[in-house]
Design an enzyme around this catalytic site. Structure first.
Site, PDB file in Angstrom:
ATOM      1  N   CYS A 181      46.879 128.419  11.422  1.00 33.78           N
ATOM      2  CA  CYS A 181      48.329 128.210  11.415  1.00 33.78           C
ATOM      3  C   CYS A 181      48.739 126.967  10.632  1.00 33.78           C
ATOM      4  O   CYS A 181      49.905 126.807  10.270  1.00 33.78           O
ATOM      5  CB  CYS A 181      48.852 128.092  12.841  1.00 33.78           C
ATOM      6  SG  CYS A 181      48.296 129.435  13.876  1.00 33.78           S
TER       7      CYS A 181
ATOM      8  N   HIS B 144      55.710 124.896  13.435  1.00 35.92           N
ATOM      9  CA  HIS B 144      55.019 126.179  13.560  1.00 35.92           C
ATOM     10  C   HIS B 144      55.602 126.923  14.749  1.00 35.92           C
ATOM     11  O   HIS B 144      55.816 126.348  15.818  1.00 35.92           O
ATOM     12  CB  HIS B 144      53.523 125.916  13.758  1.00 35.92           C
ATOM     13  CG  HIS B 144      52.742 127.146  14.104  1.00 35.92           C
ATOM     14  ND1 HIS B 144      52.891 128.326  13.427  1.00 35.92           N
ATOM     15  CD2 HIS B 144      51.814 127.381  15.069  1.00 35.92           C
ATOM     16  CE1 HIS B 144      52.083 129.239  13.957  1.00 35.92           C
ATOM     17  NE2 HIS B 144      51.420 128.691  14.954  1.00 35.92           N
TER      18      HIS B 144
ATOM     19  N   ASN C  87      54.580 134.757  16.179  1.00 36.38           N
ATOM     20  CA  ASN C  87      53.680 133.782  15.553  1.00 36.38           C
ATOM     21  C   ASN C  87      53.057 134.430  14.318  1.00 36.38           C
ATOM     22  O   ASN C  87      52.302 135.391  14.443  1.00 36.38           O
ATOM     23  CB  ASN C  87      52.609 133.387  16.577  1.00 36.38           C
ATOM     24  CG  ASN C  87      51.628 132.361  16.047  1.00 36.38           C
ATOM     25  OD1 ASN C  87      51.554 132.115  14.843  1.00 36.38           O
ATOM     26  ND2 ASN C  87      50.857 131.775  16.946  1.00 36.38           N
TER      27      ASN C  87
HETATM   28  O1  UT7 Z   1      49.415 129.606  16.672  1.00 31.15           O
HETATM   29  C1  UT7 Z   1      48.263 128.926  17.054  1.00 31.15           C
HETATM   30  C2  UT7 Z   1      48.436 128.178  18.278  1.00 31.15           C
HETATM   31  N1  UT7 Z   1      48.756 129.039  19.382  1.00 31.15           N
HETATM   32  C3  UT7 Z   1      49.482 128.569  20.349  1.00 31.15           C
HETATM   33  O2  UT7 Z   1      49.935 127.463  20.262  1.00 31.15           O
HETATM   34  C4  UT7 Z   1      49.682 129.424  21.570  1.00 31.15           C
HETATM   35  C5  UT7 Z   1      49.641 128.556  22.793  1.00 31.15           C
HETATM   36  N2  UT7 Z   1      49.710 129.262  24.059  1.00 31.15           N
HETATM   37  C6  UT7 Z   1      50.794 129.952  24.490  1.00 31.15           C
HETATM   38  O3  UT7 Z   1      51.766 130.104  23.775  1.00 31.15           O
HETATM   39  C7  UT7 Z   1      50.786 130.451  25.919  1.00 31.15           C
HETATM   40  O4  UT7 Z   1      49.686 129.883  26.599  1.00 31.15           O
HETATM   41  C8  UT7 Z   1      50.739 131.999  26.059  1.00 31.15           C
HETATM   42  C9  UT7 Z   1      52.097 132.589  25.650  1.00 31.15           C
HETATM   43  C10 UT7 Z   1      49.634 132.563  25.212  1.00 31.15           C
HETATM   44  C11 UT7 Z   1      50.519 132.381  27.529  1.00 31.15           C
HETATM   45  O5  UT7 Z   1      51.495 131.781  28.348  1.00 31.15           O
HETATM   46  P1  UT7 Z   1      51.066 130.981  29.663  1.00 31.15           P
HETATM   47  O6  UT7 Z   1      52.288 130.580  30.351  1.00 31.15           O
HETATM   48  O7  UT7 Z   1      50.127 129.881  29.231  1.00 31.15           O
HETATM   49  O8  UT7 Z   1      50.344 132.070  30.511  1.00 31.15           O
HETATM   50  P2  UT7 Z   1      48.840 132.104  31.051  1.00 31.15           P
HETATM   51  O9  UT7 Z   1      47.896 132.365  29.923  1.00 31.15           O
HETATM   52  O10 UT7 Z   1      48.592 130.906  31.916  1.00 31.15           O
HETATM   53  O11 UT7 Z   1      48.920 133.371  31.974  1.00 31.15           O
HETATM   54  C12 UT7 Z   1      49.775 133.411  33.116  1.00 31.15           C
HETATM   55  C13 UT7 Z   1      49.774 134.816  33.656  1.00 31.15           C
HETATM   56  C14 UT7 Z   1      48.367 135.415  33.810  1.00 31.15           C
HETATM   57  O12 UT7 Z   1      48.338 136.203  34.967  1.00 31.15           O
HETATM   58  P3  UT7 Z   1      47.637 135.676  36.309  1.00 31.15           P
HETATM   59  O13 UT7 Z   1      46.218 135.387  35.937  1.00 31.15           O
HETATM   60  O14 UT7 Z   1      48.403 134.448  36.685  1.00 31.15           O
HETATM   61  O15 UT7 Z   1      47.811 136.823  37.237  1.00 31.15           O
HETATM   62  C15 UT7 Z   1      48.241 136.296  32.605  1.00 31.15           C
HETATM   63  O16 UT7 Z   1      47.346 137.358  32.798  1.00 31.15           O
HETATM   64  O17 UT7 Z   1      50.479 135.688  32.758  1.00 31.15           O
HETATM   65  C16 UT7 Z   1      49.645 136.815  32.472  1.00 31.15           C
HETATM   66  N3  UT7 Z   1      49.966 137.314  31.139  1.00 31.15           N
HETATM   67  C17 UT7 Z   1      50.884 138.273  30.928  1.00 31.15           C
HETATM   68  N4  UT7 Z   1      51.692 138.938  31.767  1.00 31.15           N
HETATM   69  C18 UT7 Z   1      52.517 139.850  31.229  1.00 31.15           C
HETATM   70  C19 UT7 Z   1      49.427 136.953  29.960  1.00 31.15           C
HETATM   71  N5  UT7 Z   1      49.977 137.661  28.971  1.00 31.15           N
HETATM   72  C20 UT7 Z   1      50.882 138.483  29.553  1.00 31.15           C
HETATM   73  C21 UT7 Z   1      51.763 139.459  29.033  1.00 31.15           C
HETATM   74  N6  UT7 Z   1      52.568 140.098  29.917  1.00 31.15           N
HETATM   75  N7  UT7 Z   1      51.848 139.737  27.714  1.00 31.15           N
END
Ligand code: UT7
Length: 329
Positions: free
Chosen positions: A116, A256, A286
């Site tokens: 990125c 970004h 993204n």
């Molecule tokens: O471009 C390069 C750099 N990339 C980034 O900077 C991305 C950085 N990270 C993020 O943007 C976020 O961490 C994400 C959007 C990827 C995820 O958001 P989060 O608030 O950090 O969620 P999480 O990974 O902690 O997951 C929370 C919950 C999980 O469920 P449980 O384990 O709590 O039951 C995930 O399984 O949300 C669940 N989850 C979803 N639920 C519905 C993850 N993806 C989804 C989804 N729909 N698409």
């Protein structure tokens, strides 16, 4: 006194494929919802290139638009630097493919792999070339067909990514405008937070590992999130400081577009108004290395950037690698 030669952006261009994929489309393929995607990421839709459209096809469109704005011919270009993690081929570079398609007979063309941060890494290389007098007219590109490396069975990642291209033409300038400072940094120890485990010499591609999705992008989202907020803020402030400026001098931040919550946290930490931060993640998701030049081109063409404005670009991605640039427009 001799005037300082700086690298100035004299043209920008971008391209997004016409096909839209909205959040409701993902509700049909993984366990997710529009509500979750919008509230956790800010993304409403993203563009997906057709199967027969390659990374270089998208880049050609963006570069052509940037050249037209810069009033440059293809012959004028001395160097073409392309940031991408989704090349047309492993060899040759996508830059060489673009060179051949566009006809840039006088250029050296090469790729840089900084995920990125690929556009900003290219911009920082272009700045050095120009300040050293090595080349005069350089095209810097960020382009991705992320749909080709996305695992559409993994809800943690598939809702995030889109396809796009962005480009800028950079040339020497002694008027006081141009790139005032750049900063790049990486942390290879964190490489497994965002990576594709299979397909290189460490874990060659096989049918089995293709079936379990390890030839596609994997990300430890919440770990990447924390580092992204911290390092994007540090990087943005560093280029402001290195240029001898203060936060109040920033006219526009072009970050970004990975997650609206990362952008909001960055805005708060920088202490700038949200009207000074360019956001288009809702429309494109993204797009990795294309994200910053796509946003920059939109901001430029819509009149959000005026001559003399101080614009901070900042990005963060797989490597991990991050960086920033400060431009006096
Ligand atoms: O471009 C390069 C750099 N990339 C980034 O900077 C991305 C950085 N990270 C993020 O943007 C976020 O961490 C994400 C959007 C990827 C995820 O958001 P989060 O608030 O950090 O969620 P999480 O990974 O902690 O997951 C929370 C919950 C999980 O469920 P449980 O384990 O709590 O039951 C995930 O399984 O949300 C669940 N989850 C979803 N639920 C519905 C993850 N993806 C989804 C989804 N729909 N698409």
């Amino acid at each position: 006194m001799e005037k300082k030669i700086r690298a100035r952006i004299i043209g920008t261009g971008s391209y997004t494929p016409p096909r839209r994929m909205i959040n409701a489309d993902f509700e049909k393929i993984v366990d997710t919802s529009d509500e979750w995607i919008v509230s956790r990421t800010g993304i409403r839709e993203r563009r997906i290139a057709d199967d027969d459209m390659t990374t270089s096809d998208m880049a050609v469109q963006a570069v052509q638009r940037a050249l037209e704005m810069a009033r440059c011919t293809h012959e004028d270009i001395d160097a073409l630097i392309v940031g991408t993690v989704t090349p047309d081929y492993k060899v040759p570079s996508t830059a060489c493919v673009i060179q051949e398609k566009m006809g840039m007979p006088n250029a050296v063309a090469f790729d840089n792999l900084a995920a990125c941060a690929g556009f900003l890494n290219g911009l920082s290389i272009a700045r050095s070339f120009i300040e050293c007098g090595v080349y005069r007219k350089i095209v810097v590109v960020g382009v991705e067909k992320l749909s080709s490396i996305t695992n559409y069975k993994d809800r943690n990642t598939c809702v995030l990514f889109g396809d796009a291209a962005g480009a800028a033409v950079v040339a020497p300038d002694d008027s006081g405008a141009g790139i005032l400072s750049t900063f790049m940094k990486s942390a290879g120890s964190l490489r497994e937070l965002l990576w594709i485990p299979v397909g290189g010499t460490r874990n060659p591609y096989s049918r089995e590992n293709a079936l379990n999705g390890s030839d596609k992008l994997r990300m430890s989202g919440s770990d990447v999130f924390k580092v992204a907020v911290r390092e994007m803020c540090t990087s943005a402030l560093k280029v402001v400081d290195d240029a001898g400026l203060e936060r109040k001098d920033i006219a526009l931040v072009v970050p970004h577009q990975a997650n609206i919550r990362i952008i909001d946290a960055l805005t708060k930490r920088l202490g700038v108004g949200s009207d000074k931060v360019y956001v288009n993640i809702d429309m494109y998701g993204n797009t990795s290395s294309a994200s910053v030049p796509l946003a920059l081109d939109e901001a430029n063409r819509s009149g959000r950037i005026k001559p003399g404005d101080h614009v901070v670009m900042v990005a963060f991605g797989g490597g991990l690698i991050w960086g920033s640039a400060l431009v006096r427009w």
